[in-house]
Enzyme design. Structure first.
Site, PDB file in Angstrom:
ATOM      1  N   HIS A 244      36.311 -50.113  -2.532  1.00 20.99           N
ATOM      2  CA  HIS A 244      35.914 -51.328  -3.262  1.00 20.99           C
ATOM      3  C   HIS A 244      36.734 -52.506  -2.726  1.00 20.99           C
ATOM      4  O   HIS A 244      37.963 -52.399  -2.589  1.00 20.99           O
ATOM      5  CB  HIS A 244      36.143 -51.151  -4.762  1.00 20.99           C
ATOM      6  CG  HIS A 244      35.678 -52.340  -5.540  1.00 20.99           C
ATOM      7  ND1 HIS A 244      34.344 -52.551  -5.818  1.00 20.99           N
ATOM      8  CD2 HIS A 244      36.346 -53.394  -6.051  1.00 20.99           C
ATOM      9  CE1 HIS A 244      34.219 -53.701  -6.468  1.00 20.99           C
ATOM     10  NE2 HIS A 244      35.424 -54.231  -6.630  1.00 20.99           N
TER      11      HIS A 244
ATOM     12  N   GLY B  84      27.454 -50.448   7.418  1.00 24.28           N
ATOM     13  CA  GLY B  84      28.155 -49.227   7.792  1.00 24.28           C
ATOM     14  C   GLY B  84      29.436 -49.406   8.586  1.00 24.28           C
ATOM     15  O   GLY B  84      29.828 -48.520   9.344  1.00 24.28           O
TER      16      GLY B  84
ATOM     17  N   ASN C 208      32.404 -49.384   7.368  1.00 22.64           N
ATOM     18  CA  ASN C 208      33.363 -48.393   6.853  1.00 22.64           C
ATOM     19  C   ASN C 208      33.041 -46.992   7.374  1.00 22.64           C
ATOM     20  O   ASN C 208      33.946 -46.216   7.667  1.00 22.64           O
ATOM     21  CB  ASN C 208      33.397 -48.422   5.322  1.00 22.64           C
ATOM     22  CG  ASN C 208      34.281 -49.533   4.810  1.00 22.64           C
ATOM     23  OD1 ASN C 208      35.499 -49.455   4.901  1.00 22.64           O
ATOM     24  ND2 ASN C 208      33.663 -50.603   4.316  1.00 22.64           N
TER      25      ASN C 208
HETATM   26  C1  GAR Z   1      32.361 -53.071   1.851  1.00 22.03           C
HETATM   27  O1  GAR Z   1      33.086 -54.261   1.761  1.00 22.03           O
HETATM   28  C2  GAR Z   1      32.604 -52.204   0.632  1.00 22.03           C
HETATM   29  O2  GAR Z   1      33.930 -52.296   0.161  1.00 22.03           O
HETATM   30  C3  GAR Z   1      31.649 -52.838  -0.360  1.00 22.03           C
HETATM   31  O3  GAR Z   1      30.489 -53.100   0.401  1.00 22.03           O
HETATM   32  C4  GAR Z   1      30.848 -53.340   1.763  1.00 22.03           C
HETATM   33  C5  GAR Z   1      30.046 -52.408   2.649  1.00 22.03           C
HETATM   34  O4  GAR Z   1      30.222 -52.722   4.010  1.00 22.03           O
HETATM   35  N1  GAR Z   1      31.411 -51.941  -1.468  1.00 22.03           N
HETATM   36  C6  GAR Z   1      31.254 -52.358  -2.718  1.00 22.03           C
HETATM   37  O5  GAR Z   1      31.243 -53.537  -3.044  1.00 22.03           O
HETATM   38  C7  GAR Z   1      31.066 -51.246  -3.740  1.00 22.03           C
HETATM   39  N2  GAR Z   1      31.290 -51.731  -5.068  1.00 22.03           N
HETATM   40  P1  GAR Z   1      29.875 -51.680   5.174  1.00 22.03           P
HETATM   41  O6  GAR Z   1      28.442 -51.211   4.954  1.00 22.03           O
HETATM   42  O7  GAR Z   1      29.992 -52.495   6.432  1.00 22.03           O
HETATM   43  O8  GAR Z   1      30.857 -50.545   5.110  1.00 22.03           O
END
Ligand code: GAR
Length: 208
Positions: free
Chosen positions: A115, A17, A19
């Site tokens: 992404h 989480g 983001n």
């Molecule tokens: C992030 O790097 C996001 O861009 C990626 O997963 C991670 C989640 O991190 N998403 C994908 O690969 C979707 N295809 P977070 O839970 O710390 O935000």
């Protein structure tokens, strides 16, 4: 800015989480004048993202695909959570479950995904999380980045909102690269895309 014009945002998560945190921090700093996070929905009950939501005082819900008899039931649970707070924008912030066309077509240009690559590179089926950065390094890329885009029926195929390049270093591991792409691109682009979308919807609502 009148408070009643804030558009409610639902953030869908599955993991750490960071983001989500970037959006919550931007909201706290006053950088989202048209948006307010109204609910966080996790596809996993143990996602750390849920703790971040609780700490920020944001309501949470859990919808687990494997506990649902069908995709329809799973998406029904997500929709109920979204509708319970009147959310008009949905953010996929590290949400690792696939959403059907039936779901995505209900929210045209209202679902935002982040992404961790420069789409159309390293995207689509099988490219998520660290796997993306592993593939970037294996291909010997010198530049990578992140993309925020609207979600339609094509995985990672909807209209691009913002992209930002990030340099690959010779000594990068998938983990160091992932971190730099998050810091330099994802955490900056995603809150901006949320505000841009909310501002558009707020002005549409105002015109009605
Ligand atoms: C992030 O790097 C996001 O861009 C990626 O997963 C991670 C989640 O991190 N998403 C994908 O690969 C979707 N295809 P977070 O839970 O710390 O935000």
């Amino acid at each position: 800015m009148r408070e009643e014009r804030k558009v409610v945002v639902a953030v869908l998560v599955s993991g750490g989480g960071t983001n989500l945190q970037a959006i919550l921090d931007a909201e706290k700093r006053g950088e989202l004048p048209h948006a307010r996070v109204g609910i966080v929905v996790s596809s996993r009950p143990d996602a750390y993202a849920l703790k971040r939501a609780e700490e920020a005082g944001v309501p949470t819900a859990v919808a687990e695909r494997k506990k649902c008899a069908s995709q329809e039931e799973f998406e029904g649970e997500i929709e109920r959570a979204i509708e319970s707070v009147g959310a008009e924008v949905i953010v996929l912030a590290g949400f690792m479950s696939i959403l059907s066309e039936k779901f995505t077509s209900r929210y045209p240009e209202r679902i935002i995904n982040v992404h961790p690559s420069l789409i159309p590179k390293f995207c689509g089926k099988g490219f998520y999380g660290l796997k993306v950065h592993e593939a970037v390094l294996a291909a010997g890329e010198k530049v990578t980045g992140a993309t925020v885009h609207y979600v339609n029926e094509i995985p990672d195929g909807g209209r691009i909102i913002f992209q930002k390049e990030v340099a690959v270093r010779e000594d990068d591991t998938p983990e160091t690269l992932q971190r730099r792409v998050m810091e330099e691109a994802e955490w900056k682009l995603l809150p901006r895309a949320v505000e841009l979308t909310a501002e558009r919807i707020a002005s549409e609502n105002f015109a009605k």
